[in-house]
Design a protein around this motif. Structure first.
Motif, PDB file in Angstrom:
ATOM      1  N   CYS A 105       0.857  -1.193   0.000  1.00 43.66           N
ATOM      2  CA  CYS A 105       0.000   0.000   0.000  1.00 43.66           C
ATOM      3  C   CYS A 105       0.891   1.241   0.000  1.00 43.66           C
ATOM      4  N   SER A 107       4.941   2.011  -0.026  1.00 45.16           N
ATOM      5  CA  SER A 107       5.519   0.678  -0.258  1.00 45.16           C
ATOM      6  C   SER A 107       5.099   0.154  -1.632  1.00 45.16           C
ATOM      7  N   ILE A 137       5.416  -5.918   0.622  1.00 40.78           N
ATOM      8  CA  ILE A 137       6.300  -4.855   1.130  1.00 40.78           C
ATOM      9  C   ILE A 137       5.529  -4.050   2.164  1.00 40.78           C
ATOM     10  N   SER A 138       6.099  -3.905   3.336  1.00 38.14           N
ATOM     11  CA  SER A 138       5.431  -3.119   4.375  1.00 38.14           C
ATOM     12  C   SER A 138       6.466  -2.617   5.370  1.00 38.14           C
ATOM     13  N   SER A 186       5.847  -1.144   8.263  1.00 35.15           N
ATOM     14  CA  SER A 186       5.429  -1.498   9.622  1.00 35.15           C
ATOM     15  C   SER A 186       5.259  -2.991   9.813  1.00 35.15           C
ATOM     16  N   THR A 234       0.231  -3.541   8.264  1.00 34.19           N
ATOM     17  CA  THR A 234      -0.845  -2.971   7.453  1.00 34.19           C
ATOM     18  C   THR A 234      -1.880  -4.055   7.130  1.00 34.19           C
ATOM     19  N   GLN A 247      13.670   0.310   1.208  1.00 34.43           N
ATOM     20  CA  GLN A 247      12.905  -0.728   0.480  1.00 34.43           C
ATOM     21  C   GLN A 247      13.473  -0.874  -0.932  1.00 34.43           C
ATOM     22  N   LEU A 262       2.633  12.078  -3.652  1.00 38.51           N
ATOM     23  CA  LEU A 262       2.009  11.616  -2.394  1.00 38.51           C
ATOM     24  C   LEU A 262       2.579  12.387  -1.205  1.00 38.51           C
ATOM     25  N   LYS A 263       3.897  12.612  -1.203  1.00 34.94           N
ATOM     26  CA  LYS A 263       4.519  13.339  -0.096  1.00 34.94           C
ATOM     27  C   LYS A 263       3.898  14.733   0.040  1.00 34.94           C
ATOM     28  N   GLU A 290       0.361  14.544   1.397  1.00 31.75           N
ATOM     29  CA  GLU A 290       0.291  14.107   2.793  1.00 31.75           C
ATOM     30  C   GLU A 290       0.637  15.199   3.779  1.00 31.75           C
ATOM     31  N   LYS A 348       0.165   6.232  11.014  1.00 30.34           N
ATOM     32  CA  LYS A 348       1.399   5.628  10.506  1.00 30.34           C
ATOM     33  C   LYS A 348       1.212   4.156  10.180  1.00 30.34           C
TER      34      LYS A 348
HETATM   35  C1  F6R Z   1       3.087   7.371   2.953  1.00 28.16           C
HETATM   36  C2  F6R Z   1       2.971   6.253   3.847  1.00 28.16           C
HETATM   37  C3  F6R Z   1       1.900   5.258   3.581  1.00 28.16           C
HETATM   38  C4  F6R Z   1       2.427   3.836   3.841  1.00 28.16           C
HETATM   39  C5  F6R Z   1       1.285   2.821   3.726  1.00 28.16           C
HETATM   40  C6  F6R Z   1       1.775   1.405   3.904  1.00 28.16           C
HETATM   41  O1  F6R Z   1       4.080   8.258   3.336  1.00 28.16           O
HETATM   42  O2  F6R Z   1       3.695   6.121   4.790  1.00 28.16           O
HETATM   43  O3  F6R Z   1       1.401   5.380   2.298  1.00 28.16           O
HETATM   44  O4  F6R Z   1       3.441   3.558   2.939  1.00 28.16           O
HETATM   45  O5  F6R Z   1       0.309   3.089   4.688  1.00 28.16           O
HETATM   46  O6  F6R Z   1       2.394   1.237   5.128  1.00 28.16           O
HETATM   47  P1  F6R Z   1       3.372   0.028   5.404  1.00 28.16           P
HETATM   48  O7  F6R Z   1       4.554   0.192   4.525  1.00 28.16           O
HETATM   49  O8  F6R Z   1       3.706   0.128   6.859  1.00 28.16           O
HETATM   50  O9  F6R Z   1       2.609  -1.222   5.073  1.00 28.16           O
END
Ligand code: F6R
Length: 608
Positions: free
Chosen positions: A301, A304, A347-348, A350, A353, A408, A485-486, A489, A603
């Protein structure tokens, strides 16, 4: 999304709870609360808005209890009001919750019939009543929680305090993260590692279905049926200082400037002149077996997903395997063609997600081999995957991802080279060349950061623009999506990224003298095409900011230029995203937005 802290030990609980909640602020929240047992009483404070509002309400000198629970709430069921803030209490049961109880309306109706009434609009309060109802029969907290949870559908991480027993805290997790920190004469539960780091680095990453109880000196974990289970105790190598701002105005800026270092960490031990790319993490999955993969499927998402977009170009061009890149939230609800020869890469940053986890689960169920690319040790996706390639970015606190993205990409480039070697698609000399180039990568990222002064000056110019268009081609198409996106956001500016070749199929209608266009023009086969696309928008009056190597800028074109260092063409996405991160940061900083915790964002998106 929602942060939980639970503390039991010999310190004043309130300090640990507030400190922990501060370290979880990055998760996103709109109200907060704490409850501490002191002199046989539960003292609860709750407040709307930032944690500072809650802190202001509390006189720490008055609160000396050594057991307590705390929560930052990201509103789902019910508005962000004080009444809806956690902790919630019903009789002995004092509870904080992260997640969503899907059958809460049904449960609420049943409880109302039994005489329960509710003060908040939350699904969490239902949980409190449900446990309290079970307590009438069992009298004991642990079985009451166990029985209550058997009636619940949905996702949760909960910490429960018993108002009549200050010597224990209870917990359970299903679908939402919960980590147990094991200290000396103290134990801490929290949604994420940074809340615990200051007290201990010995941690247990609880698994779905785990329930348990902690005292100051002991912990017990049970499965969903109540059978005791053993869990591995991990030693976390993150330093508490890594989760501090270290003199930077914002975590995001600190994290942007950390990129050379963390990319170096991510590469460490994985490249060598003698062996090329070494990924021992994949040894077990592919070791002696025939490499039987005919399709690579990425699921992710947001940022990632953008990293996956770059990897698609890399892998297809170097390995000759078809690659699909899906948004996890779409993938999980379609009927994707996945089989035993599919390698799924989830890919994540955190690892928590919800959509990415569900998509990865689906691919695995259908027989795919599953690799996780993840930044958080022990997180859910790493436990689900057959193998994990860790990014070594350290804790990323700023909600807008920066160093997670570039690490990543670094890992995905290593994976590309590893695959191409495995498939015998790359010659030794070419691999050696790429390994050499990779060694220079941290230094090149450092050079990209030197664009900061120019970017800052330009940011002033672009501050009042909306929309802002970003254009790129090839591997730089996902990079412009990331740049846009940056800006959305953290500066709340409407920005869109486009594959430059698509402009004339519609988006060019947006272009006039008030619409700035940011164009990435790295050296390579697509340079001439990009120059034509820039001509198209310049002819319609757009001011164009060009980012590229000095000798690539077409003469007499563009309103502004950001020079980039010379690099191997595969690595330029990692370099070119840096000025885009800085650009969004500087505009947001000048606008005075809440950069590390932008509005409406969390986050770690642990619910759908
Ligand atoms: C954008 C951002 C989000 C994450 C998304 C997936 O700056 O941080 O778009 O990339 O919510 O999060 P993860 O990578 O943790 O699965």
């Amino acid at each position: 999304m929602c942060g939980i802290v639970g503390y039991i030990g010999d310190r004043s609980a309130i300090s640990v709870l507030l400190d922990g909640l501060q370290h979880l602020e990055y998760r996103g929240y709109d109200s907060a609360g704490v409850a501490v047992i002191q002199d046989d009483q539960v003292i609860t404070h709750r407040s709307v808005g930032k944690l500072a509002n809650l802190i202001q309400k509390i006189d720490r000198r008055e609160l000396h209890g050594t057991v307590g629970i705390g929560h930052t709430r990201w509103a789902t069921h019910g508005r962000p009001t004080e009444v809806n803030a956690h902790p919630h209490q019903e009789g002995r049961v004092v509870l904080v919750h992260n997640g969503i109880i899907e059958n809460y309306l049904d449960l609420r109706r049943k409880l109302e019939k039994l005489g329960h009434s509710f003060t908040s609009e939350t699904d969490t309060e239902i949980l409190c009543h449900l446990v309290a109802e079970q307590l009438k029969k069992t009298k004991q907290m642990q079985p009451a929680i166990q029985k209550a949870l058997a009636l619940v559908e949905g996702s949760y991480a909960i910490v429960v305090m018993d108002a009549e027993d200050p010597d224990r805290l209870y917990f359970a997790r299903q679908g939402s993260p919960l980590v147990l920190g094991l200290g000396e004469k103290e134990n801490i539960l929290a949604s994420d590692v940074p809340a615990i780091l200051a007290y201990t680095r010995k941690m247990v990453f609880l698994e779905d279905g785990d329930r348990g109880v902690i005292s100051a000196k002991k912990f017990e974990i049970f499965d969903a049926k109540g059978k005791p289970v053993k869990r591995k105790v991990a030693q976390i190598d993150w330093d508490p200082v890594m989760a501090e701002k270290g003199g930077y105005k914002h975590f995001m800026l600190k994290e942007i400037f950390e990129q050379p270092k963390v990319i170096g960490d991510t590469l460490a031990g994985r490249i060598s002149a003698k062996h090329g790319v070494v990924l021992p993490e994949l040894a077990e999955l592919f070791g002696s077996k025939k490499f039987d993969v005919d399709h690579i499927q990425f699921v992710a998402c947001g940022t990632s997903w953008h990293a996956a977009g770059v990897a698609r170009y890399w892998i297809e061009s170097l390995c000759g395997i078809p690659v699909s890149v899906d948004l996890a939230s779409e993938f999980r609800y379609r009927n994707p063609v996945i089989g035993k020869k599919t390698l799924c890469v989830a890919i994540s940053q955190s690892g928590e997600t919800a959509d990415t986890l569900a998509a990865a689960q689906l691919a695995k169920r259908r027989g795919a081999k599953l690799i996780a690319v993840c930044n958080v040790q022990g997180s859910s996706v790493t436990r689900l995957a057959h193998a994990t390639l860790y990014t070594r970015a350290g804790p990323e606190i700023g909600v807008a991802s920066t160093k997670a993205f570039t690490t990543q990409l670094t890992v995905l480039w290593l994976l590309t080279l590893w695959l191409s070697r495995k498939l015998k698609k790359i010659k030794t000399a070419a691999l050696e060349q790429e390994v050499k180039a990779l060694k220079r990568l941290p230094g090149l990222v450092q050079t990209s950061l030197e664009s900061h002064n120019e970017v800052r000056a330009l940011a002033k110019q672009f501050m009042n623009a909306s929309p802002v268009l970003f254009i790129g081609r090839g591997t730089h198409y996902p990079v412009v999506l990331e740049g846009a996106l940056k800006l959305k956001e953290i500066a709340y500016i409407h920005a869109e990224g486009f594959a430059a070749g698509e402009l004339k199929h519609g988006p060019i209608a947006l272009v006039d003298q008030d619409v700035p266009v940011i164009a990435l023009l790295p050296q390579g086969d697509l340079l001439e095409k990009m120059i034509s696309n820039i001509q198209e928008v310049a002819a319609r009056g757009a001011s164009v900011l060009m980012i590229g190597e000095k000798n690539c800028f077409p003469k007499g074109m563009g309103t502004a230029h950001i020079p980039m260092p010379k690099a191997s063409s595969y690595l330029t996405p990692i370099l070119y995203v840096v000025p885009l991160q800085l650009f969004a940061y500087d505009i947001a900083d000048q606008m005075g937005t809440d950069i590390d915790q932008p509005r409406n964002l969390a986050k770690s998106v642990t619910v759908e």
